[in-house]
Design a protein around this motif. Structure first.
Motif, PDB file in Angstrom:
ATOM      1  N   ASP B  35      62.644 -19.748 -15.398  1.00 26.93           N
ATOM      2  CA  ASP B  35      61.539 -18.829 -15.101  1.00 26.93           C
ATOM      3  C   ASP B  35      60.335 -19.636 -14.623  1.00 26.93           C
ATOM      4  OD1 ASP B  35      60.237 -19.928 -17.291  1.00 26.93           O
ATOM      5  OD2 ASP B  35      60.750 -18.281 -18.621  1.00 26.93           O
ATOM      6  N   GLN B  36      59.206 -18.969 -14.436  1.00 24.61           N
ATOM      7  CA  GLN B  36      58.050 -19.625 -13.825  1.00 24.61           C
ATOM      8  C   GLN B  36      57.392 -20.672 -14.723  1.00 24.61           C
ATOM      9  OE1 GLN B  36      57.944 -16.639 -15.154  1.00 24.61           O
ATOM     10  NE2 GLN B  36      55.905 -16.115 -15.885  1.00 24.61           N
ATOM     11  N   HIS B  37      57.714 -20.653 -16.044  1.00 29.60           N
ATOM     12  CA  HIS B  37      57.189 -21.702 -16.933  1.00 29.60           C
ATOM     13  C   HIS B  37      58.112 -22.912 -16.955  1.00 29.60           C
ATOM     14  CE1 HIS B  37      54.377 -18.751 -18.364  1.00 29.60           C
ATOM     15  NE2 HIS B  37      55.354 -17.946 -18.737  1.00 29.60           N
ATOM     16  N   LEU B  38      59.208 -22.836 -16.194  1.00 27.49           N
ATOM     17  CA  LEU B  38      60.268 -23.847 -16.209  1.00 27.49           C
ATOM     18  C   LEU B  38      61.039 -23.851 -17.534  1.00 27.49           C
ATOM     19  CD1 LEU B  38      58.883 -26.850 -14.101  1.00 27.49           C
ATOM     20  CD2 LEU B  38      60.404 -25.023 -13.408  1.00 27.49           C
ATOM     21  N   ASN B  39      60.972 -22.725 -18.289  1.00 27.21           N
ATOM     22  CA  ASN B  39      61.974 -22.523 -19.332  1.00 27.21           C
ATOM     23  C   ASN B  39      63.332 -22.549 -18.643  1.00 27.21           C
ATOM     24  OD1 ASN B  39      60.108 -22.045 -21.482  1.00 27.21           O
ATOM     25  ND2 ASN B  39      59.837 -19.931 -20.787  1.00 27.21           N
TER      26      ASN B  39
END
Lengths: 75, 75, 75, 75, 75, 75, 75
Positions: B35-39
Motif C-alpha cells: 500500500d502507499q505506506h509501503l506496508n
C-alpha cells in the motif's frame, strides 16, 4: 515540496544522483521517480557507503523517511 | 507514491523482492501486496540478514515504516 | 492498508500469529482484532523473545507503531 | 511556518546559510529553495562538520526532518 | 482503533491493567480513561519495572506514543 | 497550541528565551517568531550547552521538533 | 484526548504536577495550560531529575512529544 525541489528532482530524472541515508549509508543510482515524501526509484543503483566495497543493488525503491540528502548530478 | 513507485511494485507482484529494514535486517520473499505506506505482504519469505543462517518466515506482513529499501527482481 | 493485508489479517483472526517488535522482542498469540495502524489484540499471548524463557502475557493490546513483522499461521 | 520564519528564509535566498543536522553534521551552502517542512535546496554546498576536512557536496536537497538549526547569513 | 481494541479497553475500565512502555519501564494501575492514541489515565498506579522496588505513582496520564503493550486484567 | 502557550510566547517576543533541545544542547536568544509546531526564530542567539564555551550563532531558525523546553524570560 | 484526560488536566490547573520526559528527566511545576498534544505550560518549575540537585527553571513551555507521564497532584 517547494517548486525548486521539484524542479531540481525533475531535472535529475534519468541522471545519476547520490543519496545519503540516516545511519550513514550512501546510495548512487539513476533517478527514475520521486514523490512528495522523497520516496525514490533508482535504477542501476549501488551501495557506495564503503568506497572500497561498492555493492550492486540494481533497481530499488527508497522509502523517503530514510533520506538525509540527495545530490543531483553536477550541471 | 509516485506513479513510478506504484509501477515498479505492481510489476514485482508475484515475484521475489529483497527488503532492507531499519536496524540492518534483510528479508526476501514473493511480493503479494503493498500500500502507499509501503506496508508489504510477502510469501515464502526468509530472513536473509545473515547469509550463513537464513531463517524461513513463511507469509508475513511488514509494517512500512520499517522499510529502507525494496529491491524488485531484476528484469 | 492494501486489500491483501486486510485479507491476510482477516484470515488470521482466531489463529495464532507471531509478532516481531522494534527492539527485538517477539510475541505469539491468537489474533482477536486489528486496525489500519496495525494495533493488535492478542489472546493467550506469550513473550517468546527468549525461547528458553517464554513468559505468559494473556490478553494484550499491542500499539501498532511497535510492530515490524506479523507472521500469520501457515495455511 | 510563522511569517517571521518565511521572511527570514526568503531574505536568505541566494545567500549562504549554515544548516545543523540531527546527529551532528553541519552543512553550508547557498539557499535556493525551501518549503514548510524545511526541506531545503542548497547550491555550492559543503559538509563542514569537520572544519579541517571540508567536503564539497555541490547542489543538494536536504530533507527537512533532519534539520535542527538554520543560520541565515549575518545582515 | 478496531472495535475489538475499544471493547477490550472499555471492559478494563475501573480494573487494573499492566502497561509496558518503550525503553523498558512497566506501569500498573486502574484504568480510568483512554483515547484513540492510547493516551491512558491510570489511578493508584505504580512503576513495577523493578519488581523488588515498586514505586507508587498515584494518578497519572500516560502519553500514548510511549505505550508498547497494554495487558487488561484476566477475565 | 493552548491559548496559554500562545500567550506566553507572545509575551516573550523580543525578549531572551532559553531553549533546551533533544540530545542535550541549549540555546539562548531573542525570540522573534514562532508557530504552532514550535518552530522558532531567535536573534543574537548563542549555544550555551557548555557554560564555559558559549558559541555565538546569530540569527537562527530552530525546527520545532527538536525542542524540549522553552523558558521565557522571568517576569 | 479522552474526556477523562481533559478532566484530570483541568482539575490540575494551578496545582503542582510532576512530568516525566523521554530520556529520563523529570520536571515539577504549577500547571498553567495544556493542549491536545500535551504541550504544557508550567510555572515555578524545577528540574527534579536529580533529587540532590534540584534546578529552578521558572516558567516553561514543554513540547508535548517529550512527555511520558504526567502525575497530577494527589486529591
Amino acid at each position: 515540496m517547494s517548486e525548486m525541489t521539484v524542479q531540481v528532482l525533475e531535472e535529475s530524472l534519468g541522471k545519476t544522483v547520490l543519496v545519503r541515508l540516516k545511519g550513514g549509508r550512501s546510495l548512487r543510482g539513476k533517478l527514475k521517480g520521486f514523490d512528495q515524501h522523497l520516496n525514490l526509484v533508482l535504477e542501476d543503483s549501488e551501495d557506495v557507503s564503503d568506497s572500497e566495497n561498492i555493492k550492486k543493488l540494481g533497481s530499488i525503491i527508497v522509502r523517503g523517511d530514510n533520506v538525509v540528502i540527495i545530490s543531483p548530478p553536477p550541471r
